[in-house]
Scaffold this motif. Sequence first.
Motif, PDB file in Angstrom:
ATOM      1  N   LEU A  80       9.140  -3.882 -12.585  1.00 16.42           N
ATOM      2  CA  LEU A  80       9.083  -3.374 -11.216  1.00 16.42           C
ATOM      3  C   LEU A  80      10.449  -3.348 -10.544  1.00 16.42           C
ATOM      4  N   ASN A  81      11.252  -4.383 -10.752  1.00 15.39           N
ATOM      5  CA  ASN A  81      12.548  -4.455 -10.059  1.00 15.39           C
ATOM      6  C   ASN A  81      13.452  -3.279 -10.394  1.00 15.39           C
ATOM      7  N   LYS A 111      12.053  -0.252  -8.186  1.00 17.35           N
ATOM      8  CA  LYS A 111      11.827  -0.482  -6.757  1.00 17.35           C
ATOM      9  C   LYS A 111      12.737   0.368  -5.861  1.00 17.35           C
ATOM     10  N   ILE A 133      11.267   3.120  -3.154  1.00 21.94           N
ATOM     11  CA  ILE A 133      11.409   2.911  -1.710  1.00 21.94           C
ATOM     12  C   ILE A 133      12.086   4.121  -1.075  1.00 21.94           C
ATOM     13  N   PHE A 189       4.177  -3.475  -2.920  1.00 22.16           N
ATOM     14  CA  PHE A 189       3.953  -2.733  -4.149  1.00 22.16           C
ATOM     15  C   PHE A 189       2.642  -3.187  -4.779  1.00 22.16           C
ATOM     16  N   VAL A 221       3.562   2.332  -3.638  1.00 15.96           N
ATOM     17  CA  VAL A 221       4.074   1.697  -2.414  1.00 15.96           C
ATOM     18  C   VAL A 221       3.949   2.683  -1.272  1.00 15.96           C
TER      19      VAL A 221
END
Length: 241
Positions: free
Chosen positions: A173-174, A177, A181, A214, A231
């Motif tokens: 996920l990181n 991200k 966003i 998320f 998200v």
Amino acid sequence: MTSNNSLRPLTAGILAAGLVLAAGVLSYALTASVQEFRSFDRVVEVKGLAEREVAADTAIWPLKVVRAGNSQQTIYEELDADIKAIQTFLLNNGFSQDDISIAAPNVLDKLAERWATEDVGLRYTGEQTLTVYTNQVDNVRALRQRLSELGKQGVSLSGNAYETQVEYHFNGLNAIKPSMIEESARNAREVALRFAEHSNSELGKIRSANQGQFSIYDRDSNTPHLKIVRVVSTVEYQLVD
């Protein structure tokens, strides 16, 4: 010499003019403040969505064997043989010893239970679980289709689908991200621009913004190895004429 009586009309005139000017300044300030307040109060709150379909990068695969009989020693021996057969099967098909963990065997004596009667059938039942924790997701999916090979060797795998269900996880996920966003914020702005256009306004500054959380879930029940990452950003814009 000028008398006080002659100065009074002049002083009164200056005072009156000052009062008029002050009233005008105050009126302008109040009008400007009201307009500014109204402008500040005209806002639009919009939401922007970003979604990605990703493949799971980790699999947790429990393989459970069960045995029953009237000899406790035999139960332990059979469980041990089953676990070794599974381990060999996995090692021969691309997994390493580091991917494998083995729980202790659990053997139950039915006659030792409070509800037991003399007619318990086979006295002992035993079970043991080997778990594969790996990033070889595709290999897990392929080998699950070949478990019949273990059955042909006499391995007694549990038929409980829930207990032996593979868990698929996405841990990256990181890495995605920031771009997600940015995408959700861009989508929110596009919605706000359309709203402003339809209301004959222009989009002003952002008053507030909330990224949201998320969420990761299976794409569907038939493909749990594919995930949807989602998200929603909430942004509040000021509208100006």
